[in-house]
Design an enzyme around this catalytic site. Structure first.
Site, PDB file in Angstrom:
ATOM      1  N   ASP A  72      44.067  11.684  19.952  1.00 22.05           N
ATOM      2  CA  ASP A  72      44.541  12.095  18.626  1.00 22.05           C
ATOM      3  C   ASP A  72      44.877  13.591  18.575  1.00 22.05           C
ATOM      4  O   ASP A  72      45.365  14.083  17.545  1.00 22.05           O
ATOM      5  CB  ASP A  72      43.581  11.670  17.505  1.00 22.05           C
ATOM      6  CG  ASP A  72      42.274  12.450  17.445  1.00 22.05           C
ATOM      7  OD1 ASP A  72      42.239  13.625  17.837  1.00 22.05           O
ATOM      8  OD2 ASP A  72      41.279  11.871  16.969  1.00 22.05           O
TER       9      ASP A  72
ATOM     10  N   HIS B 259      30.779  10.178  17.166  1.00 22.38           N
ATOM     11  CA  HIS B 259      31.966  10.700  17.873  1.00 22.38           C
ATOM     12  C   HIS B 259      32.446  12.029  17.278  1.00 22.38           C
ATOM     13  O   HIS B 259      33.253  12.713  17.915  1.00 22.38           O
ATOM     14  CB  HIS B 259      33.107   9.670  17.928  1.00 22.38           C
ATOM     15  CG  HIS B 259      33.902   9.526  16.658  1.00 22.38           C
ATOM     16  ND1 HIS B 259      35.221   9.081  16.650  1.00 22.38           N
ATOM     17  CD2 HIS B 259      33.580   9.732  15.364  1.00 22.38           C
ATOM     18  CE1 HIS B 259      35.664   9.052  15.402  1.00 22.38           C
ATOM     19  NE2 HIS B 259      34.702   9.420  14.609  1.00 22.38           N
TER      20      HIS B 259
ATOM     21  N   HIS C 225      40.244  17.116  16.025  1.00 22.82           N
ATOM     22  CA  HIS C 225      38.949  17.374  15.391  1.00 22.82           C
ATOM     23  C   HIS C 225      38.067  18.224  16.296  1.00 22.82           C
ATOM     24  O   HIS C 225      38.203  18.179  17.519  1.00 22.82           O
ATOM     25  CB  HIS C 225      38.236  16.043  15.105  1.00 22.82           C
ATOM     26  CG  HIS C 225      39.100  15.017  14.446  1.00 22.82           C
ATOM     27  ND1 HIS C 225      39.824  14.087  15.170  1.00 22.82           N
ATOM     28  CD2 HIS C 225      39.390  14.794  13.144  1.00 22.82           C
ATOM     29  CE1 HIS C 225      40.500  13.321  14.328  1.00 22.82           C
ATOM     30  NE2 HIS C 225      40.266  13.726  13.094  1.00 22.82           N
TER      31      HIS C 225
ATOM     32  N   ASP D   4      41.115  13.976  23.661  1.00 23.83           N
ATOM     33  CA  ASP D   4      41.153  12.946  22.634  1.00 23.83           C
ATOM     34  C   ASP D   4      42.628  12.680  22.361  1.00 23.83           C
ATOM     35  O   ASP D   4      43.379  13.615  22.037  1.00 23.83           O
ATOM     36  CB  ASP D   4      40.443  13.474  21.380  1.00 23.83           C
ATOM     37  CG  ASP D   4      40.278  12.433  20.291  1.00 23.83           C
ATOM     38  OD1 ASP D   4      41.197  11.609  20.112  1.00 23.83           O
ATOM     39  OD2 ASP D   4      39.244  12.450  19.610  1.00 23.83           O
TER      40      ASP D   4
ATOM     41  N   GLU E 119      39.367   7.777  22.798  1.00 21.36           N
ATOM     42  CA  GLU E 119      39.865   7.311  21.497  1.00 21.36           C
ATOM     43  C   GLU E 119      41.167   6.507  21.554  1.00 21.36           C
ATOM     44  O   GLU E 119      41.834   6.363  20.525  1.00 21.36           O
ATOM     45  CB  GLU E 119      39.991   8.474  20.499  1.00 21.36           C
ATOM     46  CG  GLU E 119      38.670   9.184  20.185  1.00 21.36           C
ATOM     47  CD  GLU E 119      37.734   8.430  19.234  1.00 21.36           C
ATOM     48  OE1 GLU E 119      38.144   7.364  18.728  1.00 21.36           O
ATOM     49  OE2 GLU E 119      36.594   8.905  19.032  1.00 21.36           O
TER      50      GLU E 119
HETATM   51 MN   LIG Z   1      37.528  13.785  19.352  1.00 19.86          MN
END
Ligand SMILES: [Mn+2]
Length: 323
Positions: A237, A144, A129, A235, A280
């Site tokens: 992710d 976030h 993201h 992050d 995260e």
């Molecule tokens: Mn992030």
């Protein structure tokens, strides 16, 4: 000097056990779980001098009503002020800092604190993201997804005052940011990226050019001189959910382990990694197997940012035994 030679560093580790930048509980358990997975000892085994400064002490806030749809502004702002102060203080005593999150709202405090010591920093943002919503564009109101909008000077006209954020003066330019790994970018975020020409390598560019070219180009565009301190905001992710499933907003089609380790090796080789955020990790999500896999891959990537090589690491000053 060999190309892959790595000088051991003094590294400060600080935990940020905070999850109110998004709705799921569990991310506040990230720092403890990463320590339990052996992060500190594995960093030390590479020859680094590591000091674990424990967690930033956070106090609960009362009466934290949403403002303009933004959730928990006071908690996020207050906690990040403490993280900013901790990073500023610890960076003066250590070559590098690893901040263990915590949700990715932690980048507000971490980058702000870093910039007080190294105003010339550049940011490599590894994430599915873009995290550059403003409080007015965010569909969810979760901070976030907004940290970069609070930090970038060019976005200040678009960011309203929020309770808890009076300390947070903008400290970077949008041109100091390079994204790697994007694959879930909201329309308003895409508009911001295009309006300001922010350096962005989505998974499409990773597929098109390969991770080697992407990392080279990102570093070249951020800092052709190759001298500026690097803030790496990782992050988990950004990696594929098959590798780091225990995270709040997984998105399929992410960086492979090999791509992520290559990126980490190249960043380590610059010798300029100043602050690494690890954001995260949510040990409360997924089965025990998934949690262990998430932690183990995250520890491997984190240690690779600080000298672990897939080609192996010879201990410093090692003498091969003779009979
Ligand atoms: Mn992030």
């Amino acid at each position: 000097m060999r190309e892959h030679c790595h000088l051991p560093q003094s590294i400060g580790v600080v935990g940020f056990p905070f999850s109110k930048g998004q709705p799921r509980t569990g991310a506040e358990l990230g720092p403890g779980a990463l320590r339990e997975a052996g992060l500190v000892s594995q960093l030390e085994s590479l020859g680094n001098h590591v000091i674990d400064f424990g967690d930033v002490e956070l106090e609960p806030v009362s009466r934290d009503e949403p403002v303009m749809g933004v959730k928990n502004p006071l908690a996020v702002g207050t906690a990040n002020k403490k993280l900013s102060d901790a990073v500023t203080k610890l960076l003066k005593q250590n070559q590098s800092i690893i901040t263990l999150g915590g949700d990715h709202s932690m980048a507000i405090g971490s980058i702000h604190g870093h910039a007080q010591v190294e105003p010339d920093l550049v940011i490599v943002w590894v994430d599915a993201h873009a995290d550059i919503h403003t409080p007015l564009t965010s569909p969810s109101g979760n901070i976030h997804g907004m940290p970069l909008s609070f930090l970038a000077r060019e976005l200040q006209d678009y960011v309203p005052d929020l309770p808890g954020f009076d300390w947070c003066s903008p400290c970077i330019s949008v041109h100091d940011i390079a994204y790697i790994g994007l694959r879930d970018v909201d329309p308003a975020e895409r508009a911001i990226i295009e309006k300001f020409g922010i350096c962005s390598y989505s998974m499409q560019e990773v597929d098109k050019f390969g991770i080697r070219e992407v990392v080279d180009r990102a570093l070249q565009q951020l800092d052709p001189s190759g001298t500026r301190p690097i803030h790496l905001s990782f992050d988990v992710d950004g990696m594929d959910p098959s590798l780091t499933p225990s995270t709040g907003t997984p998105v399929p089609g992410g960086l492979s382990l090999r791509e992520t380790l290559y990126l980490a090796e190249k960043i380590a080789e610059t010798g300029r990694l100043s602050v690494l955020d690890v954001a995260e990790v949510n040990p409360a999500l997924g089965t025990d197997d998934k949690k262990q896999m998430t932690l183990s891959n995250t520890v491997d990537v984190t240690t690779t940012f600080f000298g672990r090589h897939r080609q192996g690491n010879a201990p410093h000053g090692y003498e091969i035994p003779r009979p």
